[in-house]
Scaffold this active site. Structure first.
Site, PDB file in Angstrom:
ATOM      1  N   ASP A 260       0.633  -1.106  -0.002  1.00 18.02           N
ATOM      2  CA  ASP A 260       0.095  -0.025   0.104  1.00 18.02           C
ATOM      3  C   ASP A 260       0.877   1.194  -0.134  1.00 18.02           C
ATOM      4  O   ASP A 260       1.762   1.449   0.654  1.00 18.02           O
ATOM      5  CB  ASP A 260      -0.825   0.156   1.172  1.00 18.02           C
ATOM      6  CG  ASP A 260      -1.871   1.088   1.175  1.00 18.02           C
ATOM      7  OD1 ASP A 260      -2.878   1.010   0.443  1.00 18.02           O
ATOM      8  OD2 ASP A 260      -2.006   1.602   2.282  1.00 18.02           O
TER       9      ASP A 260
ATOM     10  N   GLU B  30      14.655 -15.267   0.232  1.00 19.79           N
ATOM     11  CA  GLU B  30      15.088 -16.381   1.035  1.00 19.79           C
ATOM     12  C   GLU B  30      14.174 -17.553   1.204  1.00 19.79           C
ATOM     13  O   GLU B  30      14.056 -18.515   1.564  1.00 19.79           O
ATOM     14  CB  GLU B  30      15.081 -15.598   2.567  1.00 19.79           C
ATOM     15  CG  GLU B  30      16.385 -14.779   2.907  1.00 19.79           C
ATOM     16  CD  GLU B  30      16.362 -14.340   4.213  1.00 19.79           C
ATOM     17  OE1 GLU B  30      15.609 -15.064   5.015  1.00 19.79           O
ATOM     18  OE2 GLU B  30      16.857 -13.206   4.399  1.00 19.79           O
TER      19      GLU B  30
END
Ligand code: NOJ
Length: 560
Positions: free
Chosen positions: A223, A274
């Site tokens: 956002d 990751e």
């Protein structure tokens, strides 16, 4: 790499793009409070989402993005988060979320959640601690507190306006009751901005990202991704009177698009990397051009950015060709897919917007007294054609809940039913966004058209929506729902998302025509019928009898 090297980094030439799912995905936006209510309180919820996943699988989308469902006092429909690691009881529980996620994954649907990092709710524990702790404290330093101007600090620190209208600063009372410091809120006063120069804020959001990634989400829609960093010294700024609320058309705004935001997204990119499974960051960044927006999706930043330049393009063939060309060039230059979007929970639905006959800046909305109101039939015809054009474009596309039913903007919402903070902060001068947020109809003959078992609906649904309910459309081959299903299935079958666009010359100026792989796309944006080329019609937004393509109609053809 520092944050001031924007221009050099734009030209980075990348290894050829990979095959990550998000490069070509069609992502369906769920606005949870208006999607499906299982509890009967008139507000949609997560079990409601789970209950309709088969319908979404049947529609043919690849992923869903859920607008916020985290704990929130709902002053801005959930974009005011009080606890980033929990589900608001309105929407269910974390267990409901996990069930929904597993059920979506079980159907091959990926799940993106909204992340709101620019601001929290004023009910967030950090903000409450900041109020209690006093000026100069570590607690205040997590937000943007400043002393006021004027002899007694009675004037705001600068002249910034809130996106929703009125000043962007609110003065607090200190704990002894005396008038105190001011805090910045680019949105509602209930949405204090974080201070992203504070490493504690950065750490907290790394941890929030991990919380949801560990639960298994496929990514985040970020956002106000262009707003986190503010210009040094917070210089005054006055937007033009006709500005979009989110800053779409403006350059050099001290609270939008500051270079420093890019460091944050590089950090997040590395964090997501990751995790297995091509997790994605999608930027909600309202910037003036595709070239500027492309800075958010360089190879080590976000993966996608909403193409608001495309959304804001009118029903005009030249403008459409230009924005498509600019988008493909700008995003390809940084190795990212272009995205395409026509509607969301902040804009007038495209089944109305494309037939507006007066200016309507984003965020202003339309209501009973708006000038240039759309003719519904024209709007729907154009919307179907616009979607037919959009879903043929290479890259990733977003679909907003209800557009597959051809829902228009709801214009006649009574003032006392409106809920958007924009409506209140402008004293009704701007209608705001409620008209695109009305709960969607599922069943013709059911309370709240199947939205809620009790018949309750947090915004009133218009009577005409009975005929637009999903069950009315599902077996009608001419319905908008059938059109979306046909387009989404053919898009996949012809690999349009990973294709290439080649313009076709020889048509009148108000026709947009191109080839993507073995599919020919012709959109008649003008008001005269045009002759169709040879080929089998795969999908058409309207009747194409007699070898002619009527006005406001688009078609996909395959070679004979
Ligand atoms: C953008 C969201 O899409 C909008 O609905 C919200 O009001 C603002 N950001 C503030 O979070």
């Amino acid at each position: 790499m520092t944050s001031t090297d924007t221009s050099e980094r734009t030209d980075v030439i990348l290894a050829s793009p990979g095959a990550e799912w998000w490069r070509t995905a069609v992502i369906y936006q769920i606005y949870p409070r208006s999607f499906a209510d299982s509890s009967g309180d008139g507000i949609g919820d997560l079990p409601g989402v789970t209950a309709h996943l088969d319908d979404l699988a049947d529609l043919g989308i690849d992923a869903i993005w859920l607008s916020p469902f985290q704990r929130s006092p709902q002053k801005d429909a959930g974009y005011d988060v009080a606890d980033y690691r929990d589900v608001d009881p309105l929407f269910g529980t974390l267990a409901d979320f996990d069930d929904m996620l597993a059920a979506a994954h079980g159907r091959g649907i990926r799940v993106i959640v909204d992340l709101v990092p620019n601001h929290s709710s004023d009910q967030h524990v950090w903000f409450q601690e900041a109020l209690a702790a006093g000026p100069g404290s570590a607690e205040r330093a997590r937000y943007m507190f400043r002393d006021g101007q004027g002899e007694n600090g009675e004037l705001p620190p600068n002249n910034w306006e809130s996106v929703f209208g009125g000043p962007a600063w609110t003065r607090i009372a200190e704990s002894d009751g005396t008038p105190g410091q001011w805090y910045l809120h680019i949105f509602d006063a209930s949405q204090p901005d974080f201070d992203w120069s504070n490493e504690i804020v950065r750490d907290e959001f790394r941890s929030i990202l991990r919380f949801w990634l560990d639960r298994g989400v496929d990514g985040f829609r970020v956002d106000v991704a262009h707003g986190l960093v503010k210009a040094e010294g917070l210089p005054d700024y006055t937007p033009p009177a006709d500005a979009d609320s989110m800053g779409g058309g403006e350059d050099d705004v001290p609270y939008w698009g500051q270079d420093g935001v890019h460091d944050i997204y590089r950090d997040w990119h590395a964090l997501l990397a990751e995790y297995a499974g091509d997790r994605v960051l999608a930027a909600e960044a309202w910037l003036p051009t595709p070239e500027k927006t492309a800075l958010w999706v360089r190879h080590d930043e976000m993966h996608q950015a909403f193409n608001f330049a495309y959304l804001e393009t009118g029903w005009d063939a030249d403008e459409l060709r230009t924005v498509i060309d600019q988008s493909l060039a700008a995003y390809h230059a940084v190795g990212a897919p272009s995205t395409w979007v026509l509607s969301n929970h902040d804009v007038v639905r495209h089944a109305s917007r494309l037939a507006l006959t007066a200016e309507n800046p984003q965020g202003h909305g339309i209501g009973p007294d708006s000038p240039g109101k759309p003719i519904p039939e024209v709007g729907l015809r154009r919307a179907r054609a616009a979607t037919t054009l959009m879903l043929a474009l290479p890259g990733s596309a977003y679909v907003y809940q209800g557009e597959e039913l051809g829902l228009p903007e709801v214009i006649d919402i009574p003032g006392d039913a409106r809920q958007d903070p924009t409506w209140f902060r402008t004293q009704g001068e701007r209608y705001g966004r409620d008209g695109c947020r009305v709960p969607i109809p599922w069943t013709h003959d059911a309370p709240a058209y199947g939205f809620s078992p009790s018949g309750a609906s947090w915004l009133p649904q218009p009577a005409e929506w009975a005929d637009l309910a999903r069950d009315e459309q599902v077996s009608d081959p001419e319905s908008t729902l059938s059109l979306y299903r046909a387009l989404l299935s053919a898009r996949k079958a012809h690999s349009l998302g990973s294709g290439d666009l080649a313009w076709i010359d020889g048509y009148a100026d108000d026709v947009v025509a191109f080839r993507n792989g073995d599919v020919t796309v012709v959109a008649n944006v003008g008001d005269q019928p045009v002759a169709l080329p040879a080929g089998n019609v795969i999908a058409a937004s309207g009747p194409v009898a007699g070898g002619m393509l009527p006005a406001d109609t688009a078609v996909w053809l395959a070679a004979d």
